[in-house]
Design a protein around this motif. Structure first.
Motif, mmCIF file in Angstrom:
data_model
loop_
_atom_site.group_PDB
_atom_site.id
_atom_site.type_symbol
_atom_site.label_atom_id
_atom_site.label_comp_id
_atom_site.label_asym_id
_atom_site.label_seq_id
_atom_site.Cartn_x
_atom_site.Cartn_y
_atom_site.Cartn_z
ATOM 1 N N PRO A 1 -12.782 19.187 19.462
ATOM 2 C CA PRO A 1 -12.044 18.030 18.970
ATOM 3 C C PRO A 1 -12.672 16.717 19.440
ATOM 4 O O PRO A 1 -13.189 16.620 20.553
ATOM 5 N N ALA A 2 -12.636 15.741 18.553
ATOM 6 C CA ALA A 2 -13.127 14.400 18.871
ATOM 7 C C ALA A 2 -12.584 13.455 17.809
ATOM 8 O O ALA A 2 -12.071 13.889 16.776
ATOM 9 N N ASP A 3 -12.747 12.194 18.047
ATOM 10 C CA ASP A 3 -12.338 11.185 17.082
ATOM 11 C C ASP A 3 -13.525 10.909 16.164
ATOM 12 O O ASP A 3 -14.218 9.912 16.298
ATOM 13 N N ASP A 4 -13.757 11.860 15.244
ATOM 14 C CA ASP A 4 -14.928 11.758 14.370
ATOM 15 C C ASP A 4 -14.788 10.642 13.347
ATOM 16 O O ASP A 4 -13.688 10.259 12.951
ATOM 17 N N VAL A 5 -15.951 10.167 12.911
ATOM 18 C CA VAL A 5 -16.011 9.228 11.798
ATOM 19 C C VAL A 5 -15.317 9.905 10.611
ATOM 20 O O VAL A 5 -15.486 11.106 10.378
ATOM 21 N N ALA A 6 -14.558 9.152 9.853
ATOM 22 C CA ALA A 6 -13.722 9.711 8.782
ATOM 23 C C ALA A 6 -14.500 10.601 7.820
ATOM 24 O O ALA A 6 -13.998 11.635 7.391
ATOM 25 N N HIS A 7 -15.735 10.234 7.484
ATOM 26 C CA HIS A 7 -16.434 11.019 6.456
ATOM 27 C C HIS A 7 -16.984 12.359 6.968
ATOM 28 O O HIS A 7 -17.611 13.083 6.203
ATOM 29 N N PHE A 8 -16.713 12.723 8.224
ATOM 30 C CA PHE A 8 -17.044 14.069 8.713
ATOM 31 C C PHE A 8 -15.798 14.924 8.919
ATOM 32 O O PHE A 8 -15.891 16.086 9.285
ATOM 33 N N ARG A 9 -14.631 14.368 8.682
ATOM 34 C CA ARG A 9 -13.387 15.115 8.857
ATOM 35 C C ARG A 9 -13.163 16.075 7.698
ATOM 36 O O ARG A 9 -13.708 15.890 6.606
ATOM 37 N N ALA A 10 -12.335 17.084 7.944
ATOM 38 C CA ALA A 10 -12.036 18.098 6.928
ATOM 39 C C ALA A 10 -11.597 17.440 5.623
ATOM 40 O O ALA A 10 -10.740 16.554 5.629
ATOM 41 N N GLY A 11 -12.208 17.868 4.538
ATOM 42 C CA GLY A 11 -11.863 17.358 3.225
ATOM 43 C C GLY A 11 -12.443 16.001 2.884
ATOM 44 O O GLY A 11 -12.256 15.505 1.782
ATOM 45 N N ARG A 12 -13.162 15.369 3.806
ATOM 46 C CA ARG A 12 -13.711 14.022 3.579
ATOM 47 C C ARG A 12 -15.235 13.998 3.600
ATOM 48 O O ARG A 12 -15.838 12.981 3.276
ATOM 49 N N TRP A 13 -15.872 15.101 4.003
ATOM 50 C CA TRP A 13 -17.326 15.149 4.140
ATOM 51 C C TRP A 13 -17.984 15.024 2.773
ATOM 52 O O TRP A 13 -17.567 15.665 1.803
ATOM 53 N N VAL A 14 -19.007 14.200 2.680
ATOM 54 C CA VAL A 14 -19.764 14.009 1.450
ATOM 55 C C VAL A 14 -21.207 14.443 1.714
ATOM 56 O O VAL A 14 -22.014 13.661 2.223
ATOM 57 N N PRO A 15 -21.535 15.702 1.399
ATOM 58 C CA PRO A 15 -22.897 16.162 1.678
ATOM 59 C C PRO A 15 -23.908 15.449 0.776
ATOM 60 O O PRO A 15 -23.685 15.317 -0.437
ATOM 61 N N HIS A 16 -25.009 14.999 1.391
ATOM 62 C CA HIS A 16 -26.026 14.261 0.636
ATOM 63 C C HIS A 16 -27.347 14.258 1.398
ATOM 64 O O HIS A 16 -27.385 14.541 2.599
ATOM 65 N N VAL A 17 -28.400 13.939 0.673
ATOM 66 C CA VAL A 17 -29.719 13.691 1.255
ATOM 67 C C VAL A 17 -30.058 12.239 0.948
ATOM 68 O O VAL A 17 -30.081 11.829 -0.222
ATOM 69 N N THR A 18 -30.297 11.452 1.975
ATOM 70 C CA THR A 18 -30.570 10.024 1.811
ATOM 71 C C THR A 18 -31.974 9.788 1.271
ATOM 72 O O THR A 18 -32.943 10.378 1.745
ATOM 73 N N LEU A 19 -32.055 8.890 0.278
ATOM 74 C CA LEU A 19 -33.339 8.484 -0.288
ATOM 75 C C LEU A 19 -33.732 7.085 0.183
ATOM 76 O O LEU A 19 -34.904 6.818 0.420
#
Length: 169
Positions: free
Chosen positions: A109-127
């Motif tokens: 457990p930790a206070d993760d950045v919102a976009h790594f929380r369950a249901g909020r992760w946006v998988p991508h490869v940065t260009l």
């Protein structure tokens, strides 16, 4: 001083990595923002599964489901304002979502950045980072079709020490 974010990242197979690097170079050759200009040893196409300060290099993960089939899909923009991140969306599969969830759970457990929380992760490869909105049409015209890929490895990146630790694959 705020702690730097360390991360757990999935690495792509050679052919997919080469295609992403080709897109990085096409952007750079046109004078646009691109990760091709970032020459650190840690700079390679990847999918960040989790980033947080103090993330341990070793996580209690069960056997990794690698290689894991992936599709680097359509381009997407992340962020707000005049400059954005240009990325390729990763088509989420049940296996990919389960792996990301397992990494988050193993990290504890930790206070993760919102976009790594369950249901909020946006998988991508940065260009590209900091791409001007006015340059988006030019950038999109340089990108190819979706890329069939495989995740073949995983690593931990600690920017505070410059350490890359292989985690499997």
């Amino acid at each position: 001083m705020e702690a730097r974010m360390s991360s757990v990242e999935l690495l792509l197979d050679e052919a997919a990595e080469a295609r992403v690097r080709d897109e990085w170079q096409a952007l750079a050759d046109t004078g646009l923002s691109s990760l091709a200009r970032h020459d650190a040893p840690s700079n390679r196409p990847h999918i960040t599964l989790l980033a947080r300060p103090g993330l341990p290099a070793r996580l209690p993960l069960a056997r990794l489901p690698l290689p894991l089939p992936l599709v680097l899909g359509e381009p997407m923009l992340l962020g707000v304002g005049e400059r954005r991140v240009l990325a390729r969306a990763i088509v989420p599969s049940a296996a990919l979502l389960a792996l990301q969830s397992a990494v988050v759970e193993a990290a504890g457990p930790a206070d993760d950045v919102a976009h790594f929380r369950a249901g909020r992760w946006v998988p991508h490869v940065t260009l590209a980072r900091r791409l001007r909105l006015t340059d988006v049409p030019t950038a999109l015209a340089l990108l190819g079709e979706p890329i069939d890929a495989r995740a073949v490895g995983m690593r931990h990146w600690d920017p505070a020490t410059g350490t890359l630790t292989p985690l499997g694959g």
